[in-house]
Design a protein around this motif. Structure first.
Motif, mmCIF file in Angstrom:
data_model
loop_
_atom_site.group_PDB
_atom_site.id
_atom_site.type_symbol
_atom_site.label_atom_id
_atom_site.label_comp_id
_atom_site.label_asym_id
_atom_site.label_seq_id
_atom_site.Cartn_x
_atom_site.Cartn_y
_atom_site.Cartn_z
ATOM 1 N N ASP A 404 0.721 -1.198 -0.017
ATOM 2 C CA ASP A 404 0.046 0.059 0.026
ATOM 3 C C ASP A 404 0.863 1.344 -0.053
ATOM 4 N N THR A 405 2.114 1.133 0.400
ATOM 5 C CA THR A 405 3.105 2.277 0.389
ATOM 6 C C THR A 405 4.476 1.884 -0.106
ATOM 7 N N MET A 424 8.604 12.317 -12.547
ATOM 8 C CA MET A 424 7.291 12.461 -13.063
ATOM 9 C C MET A 424 6.142 11.849 -12.117
ATOM 10 N N SER A 425 6.516 10.725 -11.299
ATOM 11 C CA SER A 425 5.478 10.091 -10.356
ATOM 12 C C SER A 425 5.431 11.035 -9.281
ATOM 13 N N THR A 426 6.338 11.871 -9.065
ATOM 14 C CA THR A 426 6.031 12.916 -7.677
ATOM 15 C C THR A 426 4.951 13.956 -8.280
ATOM 16 N N ILE A 427 5.124 14.218 -9.464
ATOM 17 C CA ILE A 427 4.120 15.247 -9.987
ATOM 18 C C ILE A 427 2.827 14.573 -10.227
ATOM 19 N N ARG A 428 2.767 13.417 -10.663
ATOM 20 C CA ARG A 428 1.518 12.673 -10.853
ATOM 21 C C ARG A 428 0.614 12.563 -9.672
ATOM 22 N N GLY A 429 1.540 12.104 -8.701
ATOM 23 C CA GLY A 429 0.737 12.099 -7.075
ATOM 24 C C GLY A 429 0.294 13.324 -6.786
ATOM 25 N N GLN A 430 0.394 14.258 -7.118
ATOM 26 C CA GLN A 430 -0.499 15.479 -6.789
ATOM 27 C C GLN A 430 -1.828 15.735 -7.364
ATOM 28 N N GLU A 431 -2.065 14.984 -8.458
ATOM 29 C CA GLU A 431 -3.194 15.104 -9.407
ATOM 30 C C GLU A 431 -4.354 14.427 -8.660
ATOM 31 N N ARG A 432 -5.355 14.894 -8.964
ATOM 32 C CA ARG A 432 -6.779 14.070 -8.263
ATOM 33 C C ARG A 432 -6.896 12.755 -8.930
ATOM 34 N N ALA A 434 -5.143 10.544 -10.074
ATOM 35 C CA ALA A 434 -4.043 9.408 -9.712
ATOM 36 C C ALA A 434 -4.684 8.512 -8.877
ATOM 37 N N PHE A 435 -4.275 7.398 -8.848
ATOM 38 C CA PHE A 435 -4.611 6.065 -7.831
ATOM 39 C C PHE A 435 -4.007 6.310 -6.512
ATOM 40 N N PHE A 436 -2.770 7.326 -6.410
ATOM 41 C CA PHE A 436 -1.945 7.322 -5.494
ATOM 42 C C PHE A 436 -1.944 8.366 -5.107
ATOM 43 N N THR A 437 -0.985 9.051 -3.960
ATOM 44 C CA THR A 437 -0.618 10.182 -3.492
ATOM 45 C C THR A 437 1.004 10.123 -3.260
ATOM 46 N N PHE A 457 5.033 7.495 -1.002
ATOM 47 C CA PHE A 457 3.907 7.270 -1.784
ATOM 48 C C PHE A 457 3.000 6.166 -1.287
ATOM 49 N N ARG A 458 1.528 6.607 -1.379
ATOM 50 C CA ARG A 458 0.579 5.819 -0.698
ATOM 51 C C ARG A 458 -0.659 5.475 -1.683
#
Length: 467
Positions: A404-405, A424-432, A434-437, A457-458
């Motif tokens: 999960d994390t 890019m995954s750190t930027i993607r994690g800020q988007e609503r 995305a399936f993760f944060t 990442f969670r």
């Protein structure tokens, strides 16, 4: 021998004229004729030029050449055959080609001097994007030495072939090293993020990393044949029969003046090849370090430019950085229109101090930096076209691996591609969507020569993902 005792004085003048691009293309046609024909007839070469360069020849203006030759009528030639004839005459007068008549006929043939062939090949190689084959040089060195043991009659040619391939290998590796340095030196002077990204991913990655550096690191020709090459040459140094055969063949071919000088040259060649392969891994290591240094500097400079203040304060800082540039100062004076005036009056020498009561005032509001949303959106769209959300999500799922994390410490960063996908995954994690944060923690982490932010990442819970 001095260079211009063999090459005509005006030989390079065609490469500095206004029609230099046309002359270069004509030389490439001449080179092709040399490769395919033993005897080059003038009329056939003229036809080849007209067929390959028809549009360029018709658009060319030969007034510069006509004025230099004192023949003004030559510059007035406006048909295709007349201009092609002028082109060949210019190449002949500057020493690129020579002409002779075929025996018993009036047929004029073209001959190419040896120095012109060498220069044409060099120009052609410079114009081509060729893939460098480092591993072929290593194998060719090994093959020539291994086969020579079976037939001593060609052992001199085998040694020369091994030496020439080793010299080419060293030259290519040094060229790769300097090519990486050239990209590295361009980083500090570039302030456009889009240009830096294009240079890194389109030019460096495709032309240097994928085409040259990656095959050099993944194909095992150097460690596979290195010890065999060194072992064969060490055996030759201990074998008087082999050394005598090499010296005798070199003297017989008049490459060496005598036995003594030939033996010294032979030992120099053998030791050069041995020393090169004993130190070749160190040379590749220097290329590795330069590659890592360039990649780190490029990414850090891109990150800096992306995080730089784009508001009024940031723009003012950039102007002050270039305040020493006279052109920038003149543009500022023309645009801002601020002037300072001084004058003297009866109160200039002394001003009486007036005491006032201090009162508490309201603090001035802080000006929020104005961000160019359109520019940021255009940049992100350009990145996402290459790294789509689906590709980033797939990368993150692989990193979760059923958990999960996960954190930065658990992310593998073995290649430049892993590095970019992590960012890019750190930027993607800020988007609503995305399936993760992606939650940024304090501090950085060094992995494989790269500085990464600490991120947790969670996976989103189903209720959060639906919001």
């Amino acid at each position: 021998m001095k260079l211009f005792s063999k090459i005509p004085d005006r030989f390079f003048s065609v490469l500095a004229s206004g029609n230099k691009e046309l002359y270069v293309q004509a030389l490439f046609v001449l080179r092709q004729a040399f490769k395919t024909e033993l005897v080059i007839r003038r009329d056939e070469l003229t036809a080849m030029l007209m067929d390959a360069l028809e549009a360029d020849i018709l658009e060319a203006n030969f007034s510069e050449e006509a004025e230099e030759e004192g023949d003004l009528r030559a510059g007035e030639a406006n048909n295709l055959s007349g201009k092609a004839w002028l082109l060949l005459r210019r190449l002949q007068e500057t020493g690129w080609i020579e002409t002779e008549y075929e025996s018993g006929t009036f047929q004029e043939n073209i001959t190419i001097p040896d120095y012109a062939i060498l220069v044409m090949n060099l120009l052609y190689d410079l114009s081509q994007e060729r893939v460098r084959e480092y591993n072929s040089y290593v194998y060719a060195t090994y093959a020539s030495l291994a086969n020579a043991a079976e037939n001593l009659e060609y052992i001199y040619q085998a040694l020369q072939a091994a030496y020439q391939n080793t010299v080419r290998l060293v030259d290519e590796l040094k060229s790769l090293f300097n090519n990486i340095r050239a990209y590295y030196r361009r980083i500090p002077g570039e302030d456009d993020v889009n240009i830096l990204l294009a240079e890194h991913f389109d030019e460096y990655k495709e032309k240097v990393f994928d085409a040259v550096y990656y095959p050099l690191k993944t194909i095992d020709s150097v460690p596979r044949f290195k010890h065999a090459i060194i072992s064969i040459l060490n055996e030759w140094l201990m074998n008087d029969e082999v050394q005598n055969a090499i010296v005798e063949q070199g003297v017989a071919r008049r490459v060496w003046d005598g036995e003594e000088s030939g033996r010294g040259e032979m030992l120099r060649i053998i030791n050069y090849v041995i020393d090169t392969y004993e130190g070749i891994e160190e040379m590749i290591g220097e290329i590795d370090r330069k590659h890592v240094e360039y990649t780190r500097a490029s990414v850090e400079h891109i990150r800096y430019l992306m995080n730089a203040d784009r508001g009024t304060k940031g723009k003012l800082i950039e102007l002050l950085k270039h305040s020493g540039d006279q052109e920038v100062m003149e543009m500022m004076a023309d645009s801002v229109g601020i002037y300072r005036h001084r004058f003297y009056d009866d109160k200039s020498l002394y001003a009486e101090v007036k005491r006032t009561r201090r009162e508490m005032g309201e603090p001035l509001p802080l000006a929020e930096p104005v961000e160019d949303a359109a520019a940021v959106r255009a940049f992100l769209d350009g990145i996402r076209s290459r790294y789509s959300n689906a590709r980033i999500d797939s990368y993150v799922r692989d990193c979760f691996g059923g958990r999960d994390t996960y954190s930065t410490e658990e992310v593998p960063v073995d290649t430049a591609e892993d590095f970019v996908l992590f960012l890019m995954s750190t930027i993607r994690g800020q988007e609503r969507s995305a399936f993760f944060t992606a939650e940024f923690l304090e501090g950085d982490l060094q992995k494989n020569g790269s500085s990464l932010p600490r991120v947790l990442f969670r996976k989103k819970r189903r209720r959060d993902a639906e919001r």
